[in-house]
Design a protein around this motif. Structure first.
Motif, PDB file in Angstrom:
ATOM      1  N   MET A 115     -12.841 -38.320   5.196  1.00 14.51           N
ATOM      2  CA  MET A 115     -11.683 -37.474   5.040  1.00 14.51           C
ATOM      3  C   MET A 115     -11.866 -36.574   3.814  1.00 14.51           C
ATOM      4  SD  MET A 115      -8.362 -39.766   5.797  1.00 14.51           S
ATOM      5  CE  MET A 115      -8.254 -40.722   7.262  1.00 14.51           C
ATOM      6  N   ASN A 116     -11.496 -35.354   3.987  1.00 15.62           N
ATOM      7  CA  ASN A 116     -11.582 -34.380   2.903  1.00 15.62           C
ATOM      8  C   ASN A 116     -10.306 -34.458   2.071  1.00 15.62           C
ATOM      9  OD1 ASN A 116     -11.444 -32.071   1.315  1.00 15.62           O
ATOM     10  ND2 ASN A 116     -12.586 -30.846   2.787  1.00 15.62           N
ATOM     11  N   ARG A 117     -10.395 -35.092   0.920  1.00 11.74           N
ATOM     12  CA  ARG A 117      -9.213 -35.329   0.081  1.00 11.74           C
ATOM     13  C   ARG A 117      -8.569 -34.020  -0.390  1.00 11.74           C
ATOM     14  NH1 ARG A 117      -8.239 -40.998  -0.767  1.00 11.74           N
ATOM     15  NH2 ARG A 117      -6.775 -40.178  -2.243  1.00 11.74           N
ATOM     16  N   PHE A 118      -9.392 -33.018  -0.690  1.00 11.79           N
ATOM     17  CA  PHE A 118      -8.841 -31.733  -1.116  1.00 11.79           C
ATOM     18  C   PHE A 118      -7.999 -31.116  -0.008  1.00 11.79           C
ATOM     19  CE2 PHE A 118      -9.090 -27.104  -1.516  1.00 11.79           C
ATOM     20  CZ  PHE A 118      -8.529 -26.943  -2.769  1.00 11.79           C
ATOM     21  N   LYS A 119      -8.501 -31.170   1.217  1.00 14.44           N
ATOM     22  CA  LYS A 119      -7.765 -30.601   2.353  1.00 14.44           C
ATOM     23  C   LYS A 119      -6.466 -31.367   2.600  1.00 14.44           C
ATOM     24  CE  LYS A 119      -8.100 -29.345   7.157  1.00 14.44           C
ATOM     25  NZ  LYS A 119      -8.646 -29.612   8.443  1.00 14.44           N
ATOM     26  N   ILE A 120      -6.522 -32.686   2.511  1.00 17.67           N
ATOM     27  CA  ILE A 120      -5.319 -33.494   2.717  1.00 17.67           C
ATOM     28  C   ILE A 120      -4.270 -33.142   1.663  1.00 17.67           C
ATOM     29  CG2 ILE A 120      -4.350 -35.823   2.717  1.00 17.67           C
ATOM     30  CD1 ILE A 120      -7.136 -36.779   3.720  1.00 17.67           C
ATOM     31  N   GLU A 121      -4.702 -33.068   0.413  1.00 11.65           N
ATOM     32  CA  GLU A 121      -3.748 -32.749  -0.652  1.00 11.65           C
ATOM     33  C   GLU A 121      -3.144 -31.363  -0.441  1.00 11.65           C
ATOM     34  OE1 GLU A 121      -3.387 -32.645  -5.485  1.00 11.65           O
ATOM     35  OE2 GLU A 121      -4.933 -33.859  -4.539  1.00 11.65           O
ATOM     36  N   TRP A 122      -3.959 -30.417  -0.013  1.00 12.57           N
ATOM     37  CA  TRP A 122      -3.458 -29.064   0.256  1.00 12.57           C
ATOM     38  C   TRP A 122      -2.411 -29.100   1.369  1.00 12.57           C
ATOM     39  CZ3 TRP A 122      -3.274 -24.626  -2.142  1.00 12.57           C
ATOM     40  CH2 TRP A 122      -2.888 -23.485  -1.428  1.00 12.57           C
ATOM     41  N   GLU A 123      -2.667 -29.878   2.423  1.00  9.39           N
ATOM     42  CA  GLU A 123      -1.737 -29.958   3.552  1.00  9.39           C
ATOM     43  C   GLU A 123      -0.459 -30.709   3.192  1.00  9.39           C
ATOM     44  OE1 GLU A 123      -3.670 -31.266   7.123  1.00  9.39           O
ATOM     45  OE2 GLU A 123      -5.157 -29.677   6.992  1.00  9.39           O
ATOM     46  N   CYS A 124      -0.494 -31.498   2.132  1.00 11.32           N
ATOM     47  CA  CYS A 124       0.714 -32.186   1.674  1.00 11.32           C
ATOM     48  C   CYS A 124       1.706 -31.203   1.060  1.00 11.32           C
ATOM     49  CB  CYS A 124       0.369 -33.259   0.646  1.00 11.32           C
ATOM     50  SG  CYS A 124      -0.383 -34.731   1.348  1.00 11.32           S
ATOM     51  N   ARG A 125       1.233 -30.056   0.638  1.00  7.46           N
ATOM     52  CA  ARG A 125       2.112 -29.033   0.075  1.00  7.46           C
ATOM     53  C   ARG A 125       2.861 -28.382   1.229  1.00  7.46           C
ATOM     54  NH1 ARG A 125      -0.757 -25.401  -4.097  1.00  7.46           N
ATOM     55  NH2 ARG A 125       0.110 -26.564  -5.826  1.00  7.46           N
ATOM     56  N   ARG A 126       4.151 -28.529   1.227  1.00  2.08           N
ATOM     57  CA  ARG A 126       4.971 -28.046   2.330  1.00  2.08           C
ATOM     58  C   ARG A 126       5.823 -26.876   1.870  1.00  2.08           C
ATOM     59  NH1 ARG A 126       2.352 -30.423   6.381  1.00  2.08           N
ATOM     60  NH2 ARG A 126       3.971 -29.518   7.639  1.00  2.08           N
ATOM     61  N   GLY A 127       6.394 -26.182   2.823  1.00  2.00           N
ATOM     62  CA  GLY A 127       7.247 -25.050   2.509  1.00  2.00           C
ATOM     63  C   GLY A 127       8.681 -25.442   2.194  1.00  2.00           C
ATOM     64  N   MET A 128       9.039 -26.662   2.509  1.00  2.00           N
ATOM     65  CA  MET A 128      10.402 -27.139   2.269  1.00  2.00           C
ATOM     66  C   MET A 128      10.409 -28.069   1.061  1.00  2.00           C
ATOM     67  SD  MET A 128      11.708 -28.014   6.117  1.00  2.00           S
ATOM     68  CE  MET A 128      13.427 -27.612   5.998  1.00  2.00           C
ATOM     69  N   ARG A 129      11.272 -27.779   0.139  1.00  2.00           N
ATOM     70  CA  ARG A 129      11.359 -28.568  -1.086  1.00  2.00           C
ATOM     71  C   ARG A 129      11.600 -30.052  -0.806  1.00  2.00           C
ATOM     72  NH1 ARG A 129      15.148 -26.598  -5.786  1.00  2.00           N
ATOM     73  NH2 ARG A 129      13.547 -26.927  -7.335  1.00  2.00           N
ATOM     74  N   GLU A 130      12.468 -30.336   0.163  1.00  2.00           N
ATOM     75  CA  GLU A 130      12.788 -31.734   0.495  1.00  2.00           C
ATOM     76  C   GLU A 130      11.532 -32.493   0.919  1.00  2.00           C
ATOM     77  OE1 GLU A 130      16.370 -29.148   1.259  1.00  2.00           O
ATOM     78  OE2 GLU A 130      14.269 -29.059   1.827  1.00  2.00           O
ATOM     79  N   LEU A 131      10.679 -31.836   1.703  1.00  2.00           N
ATOM     80  CA  LEU A 131       9.446 -32.487   2.140  1.00  2.00           C
ATOM     81  C   LEU A 131       8.453 -32.616   0.991  1.00  2.00           C
ATOM     82  CD1 LEU A 131       8.949 -30.835   5.636  1.00  2.00           C
ATOM     83  CD2 LEU A 131       9.836 -33.114   5.139  1.00  2.00           C
ATOM     84  N   ASP A 132       8.387 -31.592   0.144  1.00  2.65           N
ATOM     85  CA  ASP A 132       7.496 -31.651  -1.019  1.00  2.65           C
ATOM     86  C   ASP A 132       7.824 -32.849  -1.909  1.00  2.65           C
ATOM     87  OD1 ASP A 132       5.754 -29.548  -0.641  1.00  2.65           O
ATOM     88  OD2 ASP A 132       6.986 -28.109  -1.713  1.00  2.65           O
ATOM     89  N   LYS A 133       9.083 -33.189  -1.999  1.00  5.73           N
ATOM     90  CA  LYS A 133       9.500 -34.299  -2.863  1.00  5.73           C
ATOM     91  C   LYS A 133       9.214 -35.657  -2.249  1.00  5.73           C
ATOM     92  CE  LYS A 133      12.822 -31.896  -5.638  1.00  5.73           C
ATOM     93  NZ  LYS A 133      14.004 -32.085  -6.437  1.00  5.73           N
ATOM     94  N   MET A 134       8.832 -35.690  -0.989  1.00  7.48           N
ATOM     95  CA  MET A 134       8.499 -36.953  -0.337  1.00  7.48           C
ATOM     96  C   MET A 134       7.005 -37.079  -0.053  1.00  7.48           C
ATOM     97  SD  MET A 134      11.565 -37.658   2.342  1.00  7.48           S
ATOM     98  CE  MET A 134      11.966 -35.988   2.812  1.00  7.48           C
ATOM     99  N   ILE A 135       6.452 -36.072   0.570  1.00  9.10           N
ATOM    100  CA  ILE A 135       5.091 -36.192   1.088  1.00  9.10           C
ATOM    101  C   ILE A 135       4.036 -36.213  -0.021  1.00  9.10           C
ATOM    102  CG2 ILE A 135       3.351 -35.059   2.519  1.00  9.10           C
ATOM    103  CD1 ILE A 135       5.658 -34.284   4.421  1.00  9.10           C
ATOM    104  N   MET A 136       4.100 -35.278  -0.955  1.00  3.39           N
ATOM    105  CA  MET A 136       3.087 -35.233  -2.016  1.00  3.39           C
ATOM    106  C   MET A 136       3.144 -36.463  -2.921  1.00  3.39           C
ATOM    107  SD  MET A 136       0.433 -33.781  -3.278  1.00  3.39           S
ATOM    108  CE  MET A 136       0.322 -32.051  -2.851  1.00  3.39           C
ATOM    109  N   PRO A 137       4.321 -36.881  -3.392  1.00  3.69           N
ATOM    110  CA  PRO A 137       4.339 -38.100  -4.223  1.00  3.69           C
ATOM    111  C   PRO A 137       3.814 -39.324  -3.473  1.00  3.69           C
ATOM    112  CG  PRO A 137       6.381 -36.892  -4.495  1.00  3.69           C
ATOM    113  CD  PRO A 137       5.631 -36.235  -3.358  1.00  3.69           C
TER     114      PRO A 137
END
Length: 79
Positions: A1-23
């Motif tokens: 798995m490409n960790r850089f790509k996964i981390e990039w895809e964790c960045r979402r356009g919705m703030r609510e999702l950003d506060k869940m998925i990335m952490p």
């Protein structure tokens, strides 16, 4: 798995999702089983509106695996 790509895809356009998925990714991804990791990565392929509906309990996720991942993320990040 490409960790850089996964981390990039964790960045979402919705703030609510950003506060869940990335952490969750940063804190718990390494503890997941390989199957759970794959489910998490596949889940990132869905659109923000779809993910938002799952996380806000507006609609169930389309598979039991995705629903289990949503439930796990919500349980780990409940404040």
């Amino acid at each position: 798995m490409n960790r850089f790509k996964i981390e990039w895809e964790c960045r979402r356009g919705m703030r609510e999702l950003d506060k869940m998925i990335m952490p969750f990714y940063q804190q718990y991804f390494d503890e997941l089983t390989p199957t759970q990791q794959q489910t998490f990565v596949e889940m990132l392929g869905y659109s923000d509106p779809e993910l938002f509906r799952w996380f806000m309990n507006q609609l169930p996720a389309p598979t039991a695996e995705f629903q289990a991942m949503v439930d796990l993320i919500r349980s780990k990040l409940s404040y």
